[in-house]
Enzyme design. Structure first.
Site, short mmCIF file in Angstrom:
data_model
loop_
_atom_site.label_atom_id
_atom_site.label_comp_id
_atom_site.label_asym_id
_atom_site.label_seq_id
_atom_site.Cartn_x
_atom_site.Cartn_y
_atom_site.Cartn_z
N GLU A 81 -9.19 -97.27 25.03
CA GLU A 81 -8.57 -98.61 25.14
C GLU A 81 -7.11 -98.61 24.70
O GLU A 81 -6.69 -99.45 23.88
CB GLU A 81 -9.38 -99.64 24.34
CG GLU A 81 -10.76 -99.84 24.90
CD GLU A 81 -11.52 -101.04 24.35
OE1 GLU A 81 -11.07 -101.66 23.37
OE2 GLU A 81 -12.58 -101.37 24.92
N GLU A 103 -17.80 -98.38 28.64
CA GLU A 103 -18.26 -99.39 27.67
C GLU A 103 -18.58 -100.63 28.47
O GLU A 103 -17.71 -101.16 29.18
CB GLU A 103 -17.19 -99.73 26.63
CG GLU A 103 -17.01 -98.68 25.57
CD GLU A 103 -16.08 -99.13 24.43
OE1 GLU A 103 -16.06 -100.33 24.09
OE2 GLU A 103 -15.38 -98.26 23.90
O1 AHR Z 1 -17.92 -101.17 21.36
C1 AHR Z 1 -17.20 -101.89 20.40
C2 AHR Z 1 -15.70 -101.76 20.59
O2 AHR Z 1 -15.34 -102.42 21.76
C3 AHR Z 1 -15.16 -100.37 20.79
O3 AHR Z 1 -14.89 -99.72 19.61
C4 AHR Z 1 -13.89 -100.61 21.54
O4 AHR Z 1 -13.55 -99.54 22.37
C5 AHR Z 1 -14.15 -101.89 22.28
O5 AHR Z 1 -13.13 -102.81 22.12
#
Ligand code: AHR
Length: 519
Positions: A201, A321
């Site tokens: 990210e 994610e």
């Molecule tokens: O999954 C929780 C968080 O969400 C992770 O650490 C991050 O990559 C995202 O913002």
């Protein structure tokens, strides 16, 4: 030969011999058609879309997969009950160590004798990191599980050297400083880690080492070169968009880094979390429309980036994610028991629609990792004595264990409803997988109150024999599970099906998997 819709369904009345849904079928119903043609394939489903993610965050690792000194753990500190529950998900690939945590992690802190590892202030989530779970603990866990490891390197506060030495430590046979260090630490054979993420990210101002797209593209490119030169067999995942806030140019972010990194990367990572903060069931249930739209846009960007040289290394999408996450969010994000989202039935249905979307984009989505695996926005929830399976466990389990082979381009004709964000949305959300004569049909009925009568028609071949019917449902859309109580889970039955069509009634607020022979 063209198939006719069964006469009795055209009339829109209850059909003779209609198979009713399982436990929660209701009075009123609508009619619909699903047509299946095994020649109309989208692509091969990559089992890597059934991946997960563990981060040094809250109780995901410590108190989740790993709890030293617990009577529930083995000699390595792995929780045995958690391990069994994880096995049920057939996790194909496991991402680690973060997440936001990755952007401040120095992997050398997490190797060597556990008692000599340094404790460090952890700035992503505001805790102290013990470093007792490190590279060996993670990779050995993956080996025990039979899952592919996926390591995300630190391109926040970390360096090119650190990234390249990590690859050397894990993948080089011996005879070099880092590979010999691994051997000294008790692991003779290299692990041969294939999947490596180029940071996490990096488009988010919340990220340690957040950069502009141009800076990230340049920085990641040098890391990619050194990592690949260390081990040419690795596959690299670039940190695509995760930030879709108002005014954020997420398309520009992806375009810029694809231009910098094409030729080196194998995947563009995208992240998406959704929620229901306004308690608007129908709007929430339509969230996968946005996921599908973003997938198509990213596919277009990839095509554009590769247009000057289509022979270049292909790039696929990794939704590495994704999940429902909104309740345990915001200022509660510091400390230990954080991001402990408790899931209900509507969340499980959204998860099923996300999985349908991955299958329906099987040609380009070749990896997806539900975030995360245990306790932290997760399908498995523990305390010191026990665990339970959250509602979202069940759709993921059914998909991961059954939806394989070719994804089929299914025709769906059903009533729609209006949404503010996505326009008209079909009540039915469908995907299909076909593997060696076995059809798996995944159907979410988004309707909160009505069952959906569906004529299921085969354009090629005949259904034969017993179909397995597995339904994820519960007494109401807000039903949750907890220790000792599973209000939402999978119920099963079988259905005898013959010929080129059959009818099935999908109950309100349900996800149903139908699996059987089509030849
Ligand atoms: O999954 C929780 C968080 O969400 C992770 O650490 C991050 O990559 C995202 O913002």
């Amino acid at each position: 030969m063209k198939k006719r819709i069964p006469h009795l369904l055209i009339q829109g009345v209850l059909i003779a011999g209609l198979t009713t849904g399982l436990v929660f079928a209701q009075q009123k119903s609508s009619v619909a058609r699903i047509k299946i043609d095994t020649d109309r394939t989208i692509g091969q489903i990559d089992k890597m879309i059934y991946g997960n993610f563990i981060e040094h965050l809250g109780r995901c690792i410590e108190g989740g997969v790993f709890q030293e000194g617990s009577p529930l753990s083995d000699a390595n500190g792995y929780r045995k009950d958690v391990f069994e529950a994880v096995k049920g998900l057939q996790v194909s690939i496991l991402r680690w160590p973060g997440g936001n945590f990755a952007s401040g992690y120095h992997w050398e802190d997490g190797i060597g004798p556990r008692n000599q590892r340094p404790a460090r202030l952890e700035l992503a989530w505001g805790t102290t990191e013990s470093n007792r779970f490190g590279t060996h603990e993670f990779l050995n866990y993956c080996e025990l599980l039979g899952t592919q490891p996926y390591i995300c390197v630190n391109l926040g506060t970390g360096s090119w050297d650190e990234a390249k030495f990590w690859v050397e430590y894990c993948n080089v046979k011996g005879g070099t400083r880092y590979s010999d260090w691994r051997r000294k630490n008790g692991r003779e054979k290299p692990w041969g880690v294939v999947y490596w993420g180029l940071g996490n990210e990096m488009d988010g101002p919340w990220q340690m080492g957040h950069r502009s797209a141009e800076d990230y593209g340049r920085f990641a490119l040098e890391a990619a070169k050194l990592m690949r030169w260390t081990d040419p067999a690795i596959k690299l995942i670039a940190a695509g968009s995760s930030n879709y806030g108002p005014g954020v140019d997420w398309i520009g972010w992806n375009r810029t880094l694809l231009d910098s990194l094409k030729g080196y990367i194998d995947y563009l990572s995208l992240h998406r979390y959704v929620g229901n903060p306004d308690n608007d069931y129908y709007e929430f249930l339509a969230s996968s429309q946005d996921l599908g739209e973003k997938t198509k846009i990213a596919q277009g960007l990839i095509r554009a980036a590769l247009a000057d040289n289509p022979q270049r290394r292909p790039i696929y999408i990794a939704w590495d994610e994704w999940n429902v996450w909104y309740r345990a969010r915001g200022e509660k994000e510091r400390g230990r028991e954080i991001l402990e989202e408790k899931y209900n039935l509507e969340d499980a249905l959204v998860v099923a629609t996300f999985l349908n979307t991955f299958v329906n984009n099987a040609h380009i989505v070749k990896m997806a990792n539900m975030a995360q695996l245990v306790n932290v926005i997760a399908p498995i929830f523990t305390n010191d004595k026990d665990l339970y399976l959250q509602t979202i466990y069940y759709p993921l389990q059914l998909f991961a264990n059954n939806s394989q082979g070719s994804a089929l381009d299914v025709f769906v004709d059903c009533p729609t409803y209006k949404t503010r964000k996505y326009g008209a949305v079909p009540y039915l959300d469908v995907s299909a997988a076909y593997d060696n004569g076995t059809l798996v049909l995944n159907v979410v009925n988004r309707h909160r109150d009505q069952a959906m009568e569906v004529a299921i028609l085969s354009q090629q071949g005949e259904f034969a024999g017993n179909f397995e019917v597995a339904e994820v449902n519960g007494p109401d859309i807000k039903a949750e599970n907890t220790f000792g109580s599973a209000k939402v889970q999978t119920t099963r039955k079988s259905l005898s099906v013959k010929g080129d069509h059959f009818a099935y009634q999908f109950p309100p607020h349900s996800y149903t998997m139908l699996k059987g022979a089509l030849r």
